[in-house]
Design a protein around this motif. Structure first.
Motif, PDB file in Angstrom:
ATOM      1  N   SER A 226       0.856  -1.188   0.000  1.00 55.04           N
ATOM      2  CA  SER A 226       0.000   0.000   0.000  1.00 55.04           C
ATOM      3  C   SER A 226       0.894   1.241   0.000  1.00 55.04           C
ATOM      4  O   SER A 226       2.100   1.150   0.241  1.00 55.04           O
ATOM      5  CB  SER A 226      -0.901   0.002   1.232  1.00 55.04           C
ATOM      6  OG  SER A 226      -0.113   0.193   2.404  1.00 55.04           O
ATOM      7  N   CYS A 227       0.287   2.382  -0.209  1.00 62.16           N
ATOM      8  CA  CYS A 227       1.094   3.607  -0.227  1.00 62.16           C
ATOM      9  C   CYS A 227       1.735   3.862   1.137  1.00 62.16           C
ATOM     10  O   CYS A 227       2.892   4.270   1.217  1.00 62.16           O
ATOM     11  CB  CYS A 227       0.225   4.790  -0.632  1.00 62.16           C
ATOM     12  SG  CYS A 227       1.178   6.253  -1.076  1.00 62.16           S
ATOM     13  N   GLN A 228       0.995   3.596   2.219  1.00 63.53           N
ATOM     14  CA  GLN A 228       1.565   3.782   3.551  1.00 63.53           C
ATOM     15  C   GLN A 228       2.733   2.828   3.787  1.00 63.53           C
ATOM     16  O   GLN A 228       3.748   3.205   4.378  1.00 63.53           O
ATOM     17  CB  GLN A 228       0.482   3.547   4.621  1.00 63.53           C
ATOM     18  CG  GLN A 228      -0.683   4.529   4.549  1.00 63.53           C
ATOM     19  CD  GLN A 228      -0.255   5.958   4.827  1.00 63.53           C
ATOM     20  OE1 GLN A 228       0.706   6.181   5.549  1.00 63.53           O
ATOM     21  NE2 GLN A 228      -0.956   6.917   4.256  1.00 63.53           N
ATOM     22  N   GLN A 229       2.602   1.604   3.327  1.00 59.33           N
ATOM     23  CA  GLN A 229       3.691   0.637   3.472  1.00 59.33           C
ATOM     24  C   GLN A 229       4.893   1.044   2.616  1.00 59.33           C
ATOM     25  O   GLN A 229       6.046   0.861   3.028  1.00 59.33           O
ATOM     26  CB  GLN A 229       3.205  -0.754   3.075  1.00 59.33           C
ATOM     27  CG  GLN A 229       2.248  -1.376   4.064  1.00 59.33           C
ATOM     28  CD  GLN A 229       1.672  -2.681   3.554  1.00 59.33           C
ATOM     29  OE1 GLN A 229       1.427  -2.863   2.356  1.00 59.33           O
ATOM     30  NE2 GLN A 229       1.453  -3.626   4.465  1.00 59.33           N
ATOM     31  N   PHE A 250       9.971   1.442 -12.041  1.00 59.04           N
ATOM     32  CA  PHE A 250       8.540   1.206 -11.818  1.00 59.04           C
ATOM     33  C   PHE A 250       7.731   1.544 -13.073  1.00 59.04           C
ATOM     34  O   PHE A 250       8.122   2.404 -13.861  1.00 59.04           O
ATOM     35  CB  PHE A 250       8.035   2.031 -10.626  1.00 59.04           C
ATOM     36  CG  PHE A 250       8.130   3.531 -10.813  1.00 59.04           C
ATOM     37  CD1 PHE A 250       7.022   4.274 -11.186  1.00 59.04           C
ATOM     38  CD2 PHE A 250       9.329   4.205 -10.587  1.00 59.04           C
ATOM     39  CE1 PHE A 250       7.105   5.648 -11.347  1.00 59.04           C
ATOM     40  CE2 PHE A 250       9.429   5.577 -10.747  1.00 59.04           C
ATOM     41  CZ  PHE A 250       8.307   6.305 -11.124  1.00 59.04           C
ATOM     42  N   PRO A 251       6.604   0.857 -13.278  1.00 58.72           N
ATOM     43  CA  PRO A 251       5.764   1.133 -14.438  1.00 58.72           C
ATOM     44  C   PRO A 251       4.946   2.401 -14.235  1.00 58.72           C
ATOM     45  O   PRO A 251       4.535   2.715 -13.116  1.00 58.72           O
ATOM     46  CB  PRO A 251       4.860  -0.101 -14.527  1.00 58.72           C
ATOM     47  CG  PRO A 251       4.794  -0.616 -13.134  1.00 58.72           C
ATOM     48  CD  PRO A 251       6.120  -0.298 -12.491  1.00 58.72           C
ATOM     49  N   SER A 255      -1.781   5.179  -9.943  1.00 59.88           N
ATOM     50  CA  SER A 255      -2.023   4.594  -8.628  1.00 59.88           C
ATOM     51  C   SER A 255      -1.423   5.507  -7.574  1.00 59.88           C
ATOM     52  O   SER A 255      -0.564   6.348  -7.871  1.00 59.88           O
ATOM     53  CB  SER A 255      -1.393   3.194  -8.522  1.00 59.88           C
ATOM     54  OG  SER A 255       0.022   3.286  -8.502  1.00 59.88           O
ATOM     55  N   GLU A 256      -1.865   5.349  -6.344  1.00 60.55           N
ATOM     56  CA  GLU A 256      -1.328   6.160  -5.257  1.00 60.55           C
ATOM     57  C   GLU A 256       0.171   5.939  -5.089  1.00 60.55           C
ATOM     58  O   GLU A 256       0.928   6.897  -4.880  1.00 60.55           O
ATOM     59  CB  GLU A 256      -2.036   5.805  -3.940  1.00 60.55           C
ATOM     60  CG  GLU A 256      -3.406   6.430  -3.772  1.00 60.55           C
ATOM     61  CD  GLU A 256      -3.949   6.234  -2.377  1.00 60.55           C
ATOM     62  OE1 GLU A 256      -4.684   7.105  -1.894  1.00 60.55           O
ATOM     63  OE2 GLU A 256      -3.622   5.194  -1.764  1.00 60.55           O
ATOM     64  N   SER A 257       0.585   4.684  -5.178  1.00 59.75           N
ATOM     65  CA  SER A 257       2.002   4.375  -4.977  1.00 59.75           C
ATOM     66  C   SER A 257       2.857   4.995  -6.072  1.00 59.75           C
ATOM     67  O   SER A 257       3.937   5.537  -5.802  1.00 59.75           O
ATOM     68  CB  SER A 257       2.202   2.856  -4.924  1.00 59.75           C
ATOM     69  OG  SER A 257       1.561   2.308  -3.795  1.00 59.75           O
ATOM     70  N   THR A 258       2.390   4.896  -7.319  1.00 60.74           N
ATOM     71  CA  THR A 258       3.150   5.497  -8.422  1.00 60.74           C
ATOM     72  C   THR A 258       3.267   6.997  -8.244  1.00 60.74           C
ATOM     73  O   THR A 258       4.336   7.586  -8.444  1.00 60.74           O
ATOM     74  CB  THR A 258       2.482   5.179  -9.764  1.00 60.74           C
ATOM     75  OG1 THR A 258       2.516   3.763  -9.979  1.00 60.74           O
ATOM     76  CG2 THR A 258       3.202   5.875 -10.913  1.00 60.74           C
ATOM     77  N   MET A 259       2.170   7.641  -7.851  1.00 62.84           N
ATOM     78  CA  MET A 259       2.207   9.091  -7.669  1.00 62.84           C
ATOM     79  C   MET A 259       3.137   9.472  -6.519  1.00 62.84           C
ATOM     80  O   MET A 259       3.823  10.490  -6.584  1.00 62.84           O
ATOM     81  CB  MET A 259       0.801   9.630  -7.420  1.00 62.84           C
ATOM     82  CG  MET A 259      -0.142   9.465  -8.606  1.00 62.84           C
ATOM     83  SD  MET A 259       0.596   9.999 -10.187  1.00 62.84           S
ATOM     84  CE  MET A 259       0.944  11.714  -9.841  1.00 62.84           C
ATOM     85  N   ILE A 289      -1.514  13.466 -15.249  1.00 64.13           N
ATOM     86  CA  ILE A 289      -1.079  14.010 -13.961  1.00 64.13           C
ATOM     87  C   ILE A 289      -1.679  15.405 -13.820  1.00 64.13           C
ATOM     88  O   ILE A 289      -1.725  16.181 -14.781  1.00 64.13           O
ATOM     89  CB  ILE A 289       0.455  14.080 -13.885  1.00 64.13           C
ATOM     90  CG1 ILE A 289       1.064  12.686 -14.062  1.00 64.13           C
ATOM     91  CG2 ILE A 289       0.914  14.689 -12.568  1.00 64.13           C
ATOM     92  CD1 ILE A 289       2.577  12.690 -14.154  1.00 64.13           C
ATOM     93  N   ALA A 290      -2.161  15.715 -12.634  1.00 65.91           N
ATOM     94  CA  ALA A 290      -2.758  17.028 -12.404  1.00 65.91           C
ATOM     95  C   ALA A 290      -1.810  18.129 -12.858  1.00 65.91           C
ATOM     96  O   ALA A 290      -0.599  18.056 -12.647  1.00 65.91           O
ATOM     97  CB  ALA A 290      -3.080  17.190 -10.919  1.00 65.91           C
TER      98      ALA A 290
END
Length: 380
Positions: A226-229, A250-251, A255-259, A289-290
């Protein structure tokens, strides 16, 4: 830095002496004592175990079994050297990396103490990504890591976030026991985090000095974090001060993790292979991306075209490149002779055309600001 006070009390005196020298040369964390001959007995082992002079005692397999059977005092300090691989014992012929790994893990479990690295440097996170597969993201990341390790003379770590990672294709694997799976287990298991501080126990390295986590035998568990992990994982590595650079492969997915990775990297290299589809996929990802976030990251994003084939008929190649791809792009020339295969292992030469482009990427990595972790709010 914590010292592992190790006593080697083993009847194979020549082996004990050779192992002591090898461990001492490998890592300054060890303070090693060889037992005198009059101590070479079960009684001698039990006598030393009750003392507080040593954290661990490496001894004969049979003496360890006797101590466990008789519930001897401080028997948890005793590490039995076995002639064949046995659970709970250290395999005598498993190789230096495996023995060292198991000793450090045992030390953390017996004493509950973390490892501290002496350092005066910070860590810089470098991202390598692509929206398309097969464009050479991994080999570029690894080649850049080798270049940085060779030139900067400081430690570099390669991290793969591929579901089926290719680390074992580029790194010779030793017989060490602990892998990325064990590292994550210790890191996220309550009361066992101290073991994760002995990060060398979970690493492999190549002849250039580039390090990587020993791959798991199953799917890459980093992709399941997860992003927290993920934040906790990266912070655990940076906290050691062990590495000057961490190269993240990374691909490019939404996703939260990618961001979080994109926000945390000092530089992000988007890789394409010159084909319209790979260029389009990278462009589409960045457009999603924003706008304010992309503008903030703009200086960190670099574009790389791999497998470039020069046109001998072109009068001004640089102008042609800029007309097709835009300015400020790094090109890595296609050169099949830069890659050699030995069975399943691929070696990358940095002395040819491909290496020229890699050095340009390494130059960018070495000149920008230092990495600082983003914090939990980045995942919200």
């Amino acid at each position: 830095m914590n010292q592992i006070r190790l006593l080697i009390l083993h009847t194979d005196v020549e082996y004990a002496s050779a192992l002591a020298r090898a461990l001492a040369l490998r890592d300054r964390i060890y303070t090693i004592t060889l037992a005198s001959e009059h101590k070479l007995s079960l009684a001698g082992v039990l006598e030393e175990a009750v003392k507080k002079e040593y954290d661990l005692i490496l001894t004969d397999e049979e003496w360890k079994k006797c101590a466990d059977r008789d519930n001897a005092e401080n028997r948890e300090k005793l590490m039995g050297l076995s002639e064949t691989p046995l659970p709970g014992y250290i395999y005598k012929y498993g190789g230096l990396e495996r023995i060292s790994s198991e000793l450090q893990i045992a030390f953390s479990e017996v004493t509950g103490r973390k490892r501290f690295f002496l350092h005066n440097k910070e860590t810089k996170l470098i991202g390598f990504t692509s929206g398309a597969g097969g464009v050479g993201t991994s080999c570029i990341a690894i080649a850049t890591g080798r270049e940085l390790a060779s030139l900067d003379k400081r430690d570099v770590l390669y991290l793969s976030f591929e579901e089926t990672e290719s680390t074992s294709i580029y790194f010779p694997l030793d017989q060490g026991r602990a892998s990325i799976s064990e590292y994550l287990y210790y890191l996220f298991s309550g009361g066992k985090e101290v073991t994760a501080s002995f990060i060398d126990s979970f690493l492999i390295s190549d002849m250039y000095g580039l390090c990587a986590f020993r791959p798991a035998k199953v799917i890459n568990e980093l992709t399941q974090l997860s992003c927290q992990q993920l934040i906790r994982f990266l912070d655990s590595i940076c906290a050691t001060g062990r590495f000057r650079y961490i190269l993240v492969d990374f691909p490019a997915r939404q996703s939260e993790s990618t961001m979080y990775l994109l926000k945390s990297c000092h530089n992000i290299f988007f890789i394409d292979d010159g084909s319209p589809i790979s260029v389009w996929k990278n462009s589409k990802f960045t457009k999603n991306i924003a706008a304010e976030e992309y503008e903030e990251r703009g200086d960190q994003i670099k574009w790389v075209t791999n497998k470039w084939l020069p046109n001998p008929e072109t009068e001004n190649e640089e102008e042609d490149k800029e007309a097709v791809y835009g300015a400020n792009r790094i090109f890595l020339e296609y050169d099949k002779d830069s890659f050699t295969t030995d069975g399943f292992y691929i070696d990358i030469s940095l002395q040819r055309c491909f290496g020229v482009g890699v050095r340009k990427i390494a130059d960018v990595c070495g000149t920008d600001a230092l990495f600082r972790t983003g914090g939990e709010e980045d995942c919200r």
